[in-house]
Design a protein around this motif. Structure first.
Motif, PDB file in Angstrom:
ATOM      1  N   LEU A  41       5.116   3.106   7.843  1.00  0.00           N
ATOM      2  CA  LEU A  41       4.960   2.652   6.457  1.00  0.00           C
ATOM      3  C   LEU A  41       5.772   1.399   6.130  1.00  0.00           C
ATOM      4  O   LEU A  41       5.225   0.467   5.526  1.00  0.00           O
ATOM      5  CB  LEU A  41       5.302   3.784   5.479  1.00  0.00           C
ATOM      6  CG  LEU A  41       4.224   4.853   5.311  1.00  0.00           C
ATOM      7  CD1 LEU A  41       4.738   5.965   4.397  1.00  0.00           C
ATOM      8  CD2 LEU A  41       2.951   4.264   4.760  1.00  0.00           C
ATOM      9  N   PRO A  42       7.055   1.316   6.479  1.00  0.00           N
ATOM     10  CA  PRO A  42       7.798   0.089   6.157  1.00  0.00           C
ATOM     11  C   PRO A  42       7.190  -1.150   6.818  1.00  0.00           C
ATOM     12  O   PRO A  42       7.146  -2.222   6.211  1.00  0.00           O
ATOM     13  CB  PRO A  42       9.203   0.356   6.708  1.00  0.00           C
ATOM     14  CG  PRO A  42       9.308   1.825   6.829  1.00  0.00           C
ATOM     15  CD  PRO A  42       7.921   2.326   7.072  1.00  0.00           C
ATOM     16  N   PHE A  43       6.692  -1.002   8.039  1.00  0.00           N
ATOM     17  CA  PHE A  43       6.079  -2.137   8.726  1.00  0.00           C
ATOM     18  C   PHE A  43       4.790  -2.568   8.036  1.00  0.00           C
ATOM     19  O   PHE A  43       4.499  -3.754   7.930  1.00  0.00           O
ATOM     20  CB  PHE A  43       5.823  -1.795  10.202  1.00  0.00           C
ATOM     21  CG  PHE A  43       7.091  -1.502  10.947  1.00  0.00           C
ATOM     22  CD1 PHE A  43       7.969  -2.519  11.281  1.00  0.00           C
ATOM     23  CD2 PHE A  43       7.419  -0.204  11.292  1.00  0.00           C
ATOM     24  CE1 PHE A  43       9.150  -2.254  11.963  1.00  0.00           C
ATOM     25  CE2 PHE A  43       8.596   0.072  11.976  1.00  0.00           C
ATOM     26  CZ  PHE A  43       9.462  -0.958  12.310  1.00  0.00           C
ATOM     27  N   ARG A  44       4.033  -1.604   7.551  1.00  0.00           N
ATOM     28  CA  ARG A  44       2.809  -1.938   6.813  1.00  0.00           C
ATOM     29  C   ARG A  44       3.155  -2.653   5.510  1.00  0.00           C
ATOM     30  O   ARG A  44       2.475  -3.600   5.118  1.00  0.00           O
ATOM     31  CB  ARG A  44       2.010  -0.672   6.511  1.00  0.00           C
ATOM     32  CG  ARG A  44       1.359  -0.062   7.714  1.00  0.00           C
ATOM     33  CD  ARG A  44       0.538   1.129   7.304  1.00  0.00           C
ATOM     34  NE  ARG A  44       0.062   1.858   8.466  1.00  0.00           N
ATOM     35  CZ  ARG A  44      -0.708   2.923   8.371  1.00  0.00           C
ATOM     36  NH1 ARG A  44      -1.051   3.390   7.193  1.00  0.00           N
ATOM     37  NH2 ARG A  44      -1.106   3.530   9.467  1.00  0.00           N
ATOM     38  N   ALA A  45       4.212  -2.197   4.855  1.00  0.00           N
ATOM     39  CA  ALA A  45       4.620  -2.832   3.602  1.00  0.00           C
ATOM     40  C   ALA A  45       5.062  -4.268   3.851  1.00  0.00           C
ATOM     41  O   ALA A  45       4.702  -5.183   3.095  1.00  0.00           O
ATOM     42  CB  ALA A  45       5.743  -2.030   2.950  1.00  0.00           C
ATOM     43  N   VAL A  46       5.826  -4.485   4.899  1.00  0.00           N
ATOM     44  CA  VAL A  46       6.274  -5.845   5.238  1.00  0.00           C
ATOM     45  C   VAL A  46       5.071  -6.718   5.571  1.00  0.00           C
ATOM     46  O   VAL A  46       4.986  -7.872   5.142  1.00  0.00           O
ATOM     47  CB  VAL A  46       7.284  -5.813   6.409  1.00  0.00           C
ATOM     48  CG1 VAL A  46       7.535  -7.204   6.962  1.00  0.00           C
ATOM     49  CG2 VAL A  46       8.581  -5.163   5.962  1.00  0.00           C
ATOM     50  N   ALA A  47       4.123  -6.185   6.321  1.00  0.00           N
ATOM     51  CA  ALA A  47       2.929  -6.945   6.662  1.00  0.00           C
ATOM     52  C   ALA A  47       2.137  -7.314   5.404  1.00  0.00           C
ATOM     53  O   ALA A  47       1.650  -8.441   5.277  1.00  0.00           O
ATOM     54  CB  ALA A  47       2.048  -6.154   7.626  1.00  0.00           C
ATOM     55  N   ALA A  48       2.039  -6.388   4.464  1.00  0.00           N
ATOM     56  CA  ALA A  48       1.330  -6.684   3.209  1.00  0.00           C
ATOM     57  C   ALA A  48       2.063  -7.767   2.424  1.00  0.00           C
ATOM     58  O   ALA A  48       1.431  -8.674   1.859  1.00  0.00           O
ATOM     59  CB  ALA A  48       1.195  -5.408   2.382  1.00  0.00           C
ATOM     60  N   LEU A  49       3.391  -7.690   2.381  1.00  0.00           N
ATOM     61  CA  LEU A  49       4.163  -8.726   1.683  1.00  0.00           C
ATOM     62  C   LEU A  49       3.983 -10.092   2.332  1.00  0.00           C
ATOM     63  O   LEU A  49       3.814 -11.108   1.641  1.00  0.00           O
ATOM     64  CB  LEU A  49       5.650  -8.355   1.662  1.00  0.00           C
ATOM     65  CG  LEU A  49       6.070  -7.291   0.651  1.00  0.00           C
ATOM     66  CD1 LEU A  49       7.534  -6.911   0.869  1.00  0.00           C
ATOM     67  CD2 LEU A  49       5.871  -7.808  -0.759  1.00  0.00           C
ATOM     68  N   LEU A  50       4.009 -10.133   3.640  1.00  0.00           N
ATOM     69  CA  LEU A  50       3.822 -11.404   4.350  1.00  0.00           C
ATOM     70  C   LEU A  50       2.423 -11.974   4.102  1.00  0.00           C
ATOM     71  O   LEU A  50       2.272 -13.194   3.942  1.00  0.00           O
ATOM     72  CB  LEU A  50       4.062 -11.220   5.852  1.00  0.00           C
ATOM     73  CG  LEU A  50       5.501 -10.965   6.261  1.00  0.00           C
ATOM     74  CD1 LEU A  50       5.576 -10.653   7.754  1.00  0.00           C
ATOM     75  CD2 LEU A  50       6.377 -12.154   5.912  1.00  0.00           C
ATOM     76  N   ARG A  51       1.418 -11.110   4.031  1.00  0.00           N
ATOM     77  CA  ARG A  51       0.059 -11.563   3.720  1.00  0.00           C
ATOM     78  C   ARG A  51       0.001 -12.142   2.321  1.00  0.00           C
ATOM     79  O   ARG A  51      -0.655 -13.166   2.087  1.00  0.00           O
ATOM     80  CB  ARG A  51      -0.943 -10.432   3.869  1.00  0.00           C
ATOM     81  CG  ARG A  51      -1.536 -10.360   5.245  1.00  0.00           C
ATOM     82  CD  ARG A  51      -2.663  -9.348   5.336  1.00  0.00           C
ATOM     83  NE  ARG A  51      -2.142  -8.221   6.123  1.00  0.00           N
ATOM     84  CZ  ARG A  51      -2.099  -6.976   5.741  1.00  0.00           C
ATOM     85  NH1 ARG A  51      -2.571  -6.620   4.580  1.00  0.00           N
ATOM     86  NH2 ARG A  51      -1.594  -6.057   6.518  1.00  0.00           N
TER      87      ARG A  51
END
Length: 55
Positions: A41-51
């Motif tokens: 989950l944290p990695f998905r959140a970071v990926a969404a923020l970077l997008r």
């Protein structure tokens, strides 16, 4: 006659133990999948923020 009954009971016990073991393995597999999803989950959140930042 009694010997046959005991053999049948032992075979039934083995089948029940095998079923319990299979259920335990399935439960552990489900818990492992859940753990990995929570861990990601944290990695998905970071990926969404970077997008969002990249757009």
């Amino acid at each position: 006659m009694d010997r046959h009954r005991r053999r049948g009971r032992r075979a039934t016990d083995r089948v029940e133990r095998a079923a319990d073991a299979a259920e335990t393995v399935a439960t552990l597999a489900e818990l492992g999948v859940l753990f990995l999803r929570i861990l990601s989950l944290p990695f998905r959140a970071v990926a969404a923020l970077l997008r969002m930042i990249a757009d």
